[in-house]
Design an enzyme around this catalytic site. Structure first.
Site, mmCIF file in Angstrom:
data_model
loop_
_atom_site.group_PDB
_atom_site.id
_atom_site.type_symbol
_atom_site.label_atom_id
_atom_site.label_comp_id
_atom_site.label_asym_id
_atom_site.label_seq_id
_atom_site.Cartn_x
_atom_site.Cartn_y
_atom_site.Cartn_z
ATOM 1 N N GLY A 487 20.647 26.089 6.996
ATOM 2 C CA GLY A 487 20.928 25.680 5.638
ATOM 3 C C GLY A 487 21.631 26.742 4.838
ATOM 4 O O GLY A 487 22.247 26.455 3.826
ATOM 5 N N GLY A 489 23.439 29.596 6.519
ATOM 6 C CA GLY A 489 24.495 30.344 7.182
ATOM 7 C C GLY A 489 24.474 30.161 8.691
ATOM 8 O O GLY A 489 24.105 29.103 9.200
ATOM 9 N N ASP A 600 12.986 19.377 1.446
ATOM 10 C CA ASP A 600 14.119 18.939 2.269
ATOM 11 C C ASP A 600 13.657 18.464 3.638
ATOM 12 O O ASP A 600 14.168 18.893 4.670
ATOM 13 C CB ASP A 600 15.140 20.069 2.400
ATOM 14 C CG ASP A 600 16.518 19.561 2.837
ATOM 15 O OD1 ASP A 600 16.749 18.345 2.749
ATOM 16 O OD2 ASP A 600 17.345 20.386 3.254
#
Length: 799
Positions: A487, A489, A600
């Site tokens: 999320g 990198g 999330d």
């Protein structure tokens, strides 16, 4: 704009003429010019020496709709260009001033049964268009009404009978009319009057004056004001020009000066106004122009290009050093001069000798045009531009000896420096690296981890990992070691202390990203659960903090669920995975030292290890929630399709936000459809809404995965009902994750009991000891486990 003849008796003869141009039918630009018009490269760009810029064009697809089509007649030598289907000849097209110059002699004239005369200018006769159709109108203030005749008044009127222009030619006497040699059109035999109001149509009225029998009307026309009428050659001229205006769109410009018709980056919209109408200004429509300092075609992409003003000194005067800039130019006086370089003789020489602070000279200063000369005084030599730079000739020998001594000693110093340079360079480099590491450690909230070290020594010692170790583990972050993207990198795969790890490195160096990393460290450092990705440690010695996790090798739930073909994860595996996810979330919500909301939850954030155990990942978006608060207002963060609508619209994050996302995950496992991509075939609603409506209609078979239908038996309806409870619009109507976990536990226990009964019936009556597996009856709840418990529990689950 036509040649009109009228004779015969009568007191007043009146004719109605409908002239020039259609209603302003404007449409958005539908094609580009030249090689980009309609994707064609065959568009005609020149005809008979006349350039044809877009929006005008000859072939279909090469011009803007609404009357900008032209005809190139190749039967003439040279070819001739006409408006529409070939009625009115075009003499010139001016994009900058939005005008078209035509030959008024070629305009069409019709007479109906009542004797009314209709004048067609710019119309498209023969192509289905009537008189007055098209984007054209008479350019106001730039045309004259011209009449040749005797003792007649010609009146040009507007739509409502408003007087627009009028003139009356007269003759000296009846016998000398044909013999008068009139060089210019000044009232005798010929009159002209300006047309100050542009119209799409006009009416013409003819009034006989004086002796009515002598009233004669020869050609009447609308002629461009700049055209000099010489009566001697007026009849024989091949062309008589008239000027039409045109508008690209009938609407007005946006208040910020923009329009979709103006395609070029450096263009603007301007309203096409017509002044002089009772002191007011009305608008024909809009046109486009290139911004200041640019020229070209504003109606096509990249049509306006920068003007190099330095190439046009007659228009952009510069009497100094000229430098072109985007949209303008810079004009400066040459070095050694000052003033206004845009004016002739505006730059004057600077007397540098009068400004020693800016132009130092420690000798004799001599001003010169644009510069100055500085020299040592007589009897001295050296550099007069530096203080004490001039020395006397008598001191030359002493100075020479000193100079030689300095050279020898300086050479020794240079030799020593050369020998010591590698050592000094290495020491300086190490010092800088250590200093940078300390600064970055403090910048990346290293003090927070120091506090953790003081509270939990064992935790601190294993958490802080030197950068050198991570560079060795990833071969200095080689691209071949990249294992994917997270999320925040890039994720690298490496080996650290004989352990395979995943190292997450951010791509964006902003404080918000760094804060998210530190937030993830603080959260994961307190989590110890078999279904949450384990944090190994972190490194704060880089500009971007690095996080080190256990490496989960079997990919994501999304990858294994959404495979090609009819067969995916089995129903048993799906139920076990969502049960393990519910345990992890229930633990985060209620069993952790401080409630943690993930924000999330989605199938791509559920990892599966080699034993197919589910691991919740990407905790960087999570938030701590104080124990005495039921929620907190935050900036909305998550993935569309899984995002709680209540949280999306209010910004208030609660534990029920994760419940909603978990419910969407259940729907995804039941249907094997991606929430952020799915749209129903009927009305295009999303997956959640379609699922709820089908459940209410007891018609789930329409959307449920066929594999689930075959393997799930009666459990599908129970799981679907649980999913519907989780995705209620109001958070207060949803169950807690603890309640969800217990429902899934009960469902799994029922399955185990059912399997046990079947096994018992199978073995009943057979020889030997009956075997009834008891390890399946173990019910795992959300809590922290010892290492021994973790191993035993992990071994108890079927894979």
């Amino acid at each position: 704009m036509a040649w009109l003849w009228s004779t015969g008796p009568g007191i007043i003869a009146m004719f109605s003429v409908v002239a020039v141009v259609a209603a302003l039918l404007m449409l958005p630009l539908g094609a580009l010019a030249a090689t980009t018009r309609g994707g064609k490269s065959s568009c005609t760009t020149i005809c008979g020496g006349i350039n044809i810029p877009y929006p005008f064009g000859v072939e279909p697809g090469c011009y803007h709709d609404g009357g900008f089509n032209l005809t190139c007649d190749h039967s003439c030598t040279p070819p001739k260009l006409f408006l529409g289907d070939g009625t009115v000849q075009v003499l010139d097209i001016d994009l900058q001033n939005a005008t078209v110059r035509i030959d008024s002699k070629t305009t069409g004239v019709d007479t109906d049964k009542d004797g009314n005369i209709t004048l067609h200018v710019g119309s498209q006769q023969g192509s289905g268009a009537g008189a007055g159709e098209g984007p054209y109108f008479v350019a106001e203030g730039r045309n004259n009404l011209v009449t040749i005749g005797c003792d007649v008044q010609v009146v040009l009127v507007g739509e409502n009978g408003t007087l627009v222009s009028s003139c009356a030619p007269f003759c000296l006497d009846d016998e000398g009319v044909a013999m008068i040699d009139v060089p210019v059109c000044s009232g005798v035999l010929c009159c002209q009057a300006p047309i100050l109001i542009g119209r799409a149509s006009y009416g013409l009225q003819f009034h006989r004056l004086g002796n009515q029998s002598s009233s004669i009307i020869y050609p009447t026309s609308i002629v461009e004001s700049d055209y000099s009428i010489n009566m001697k050659y007026f009849y024989s001229n091949l062309t008589v020009p008239a000027l039409l205006g045109w508008a690209i769109s009938s609407s007005v410009c946006h208040t910020n000066g923009s329009s979709h018709s103006c395609r070029s980056k450096h263009s603007f919209c301007r309203n096409n106004t017509k002044p002089f109408e009772f002191g007011s200004t009305s608008i024909h429509g809009q046109n486009c122009g290139c911004s200041g300092g640019y020229q070209g075609n504003p109606y096509i992409s990249h049509g306006c290009y920068d003007i190099n003003e330095c190439d046009y000194p007659d228009i952009y005067p510069c009497y100094g050093d000229c430098k072109n800039t985007p949209g303008g130019y810079d004009c400066q006086c040459p070095r050694g001069f000052k003033g206004n370089a845009s004016k002739a003789k505006g730059c004057e020489d600077i007397d540098e000798c009068k400004h020693p602070e800016a132009y130092p000279c420690y000798g004799i200063c001599i001003n010169m045009p644009g510069t100055f000369h500085c020299q040592c005084q007589d009897g001295t030599y050296g550099d007069p531009l530096i203080k004490q730079g001039c020395i006397s000739v008598t001191a030359r020998k002493t100075f020479t000896g000193l100079y030689i001594g300095l050279i020898v000693s300086g050479g020794s110093v240079i030799l020593l420096l050369a020998l010591a340079a590698p050592f000094l360079t290495r020491k300086i480099k190490l010092h800088r690296e250590n200093k940078l590491k300390k600064r970055l450690f403090k910048q990346n909230h290293g003090l927070l981890l120091q506090q953790l070290i003081s509270q939990k020594t064992d935790f601190g010692e294993r958490m802080i990992i030197p950068l050198l170790d991570l560079q060795k583990a990833t071969n200095n972050f080689d691209r071949t070691r990249e294992a994917g993207g997270g999320g925040h990198g890039v994720v690298y795969k490496g080996i650290l202390d004989l352990l395979v790890v995943a190292i997450k490195k951010s791509k964006i160096v902003v404080q918000r990203e760094i804060d998210d990393f530190i937030n993830e460290v603080a959260i994961l450092s307190q989590i110890n659960h078999r279904n949450v990705v384990k944090l190994i440690g972190c490194c704060l010695e880089t500009e971007v903090p690095l996080l080190v996790y256990e490496f989960i090798s079997n990919g994501t739930l999304d990858h294994h669920l959404h495979v090609e073909g009819p067969i995916s994860l089995s129903w048993v595996e799906r139920i076990r995975i969502v049960l393990e996810v519910s345990r992890a979330l229930s633990y985060l919500h209620s069993a952790a030292s401080m409630p943690i909301y993930h924000r999330d939850i989605k199938s791509s954030n559920i990892l599966l290890d080699d034993n197919w155990t589910a691991k919740v990942a990407d905790i960087g978006a999570s938030r701590y929630i104080p124990i005495d608060q039921s929620g907190v207002t935050t900036a909305v963060q998550g993935t569309m399709g899984y995002l709680d609508p209540e949280y999306y619209y209010t910004g208030r994050l609660t534990d029920k936000s994760d419940v909603f996302s978990f419910g969407v995950l259940l729907v995804e496992l039941l249907t094997r459809k991606k929430p952020f991509l799915y749209r129903s075939g009927g009305d295009g609603v999303g997956l959640v809404s379609h699922f709820v409506s089908l459940l209410a209609e007891d018609n789930l078979d329409e959307i449920i995965d066929h594999q689930v239908t075959e393997e799930g038996n009666g459990e599908v309806k129970e799981v679907a009902t649980l999913a519907a409870m989780c995705i209620q619009l109001k958070g207060e109507d949803r169950p807690t994750m603890r309640e969800v976990e217990m429902k899934l536990e009960n469902l799994r226990i029922n399955n185990i009991n059912l399997a046990t009964n079947i096994a018992a019936r199978t073995y009943r009556g057979q020889a030997g000891t009956q075997y009834m597996p008891t390890e399946g009856a173990i019910v795992e709840t959300s809590r922290q486990y010892t290492m021994e418990e973790e191993i035993l529990l992990s071994a108890s689950y079927p894979r």
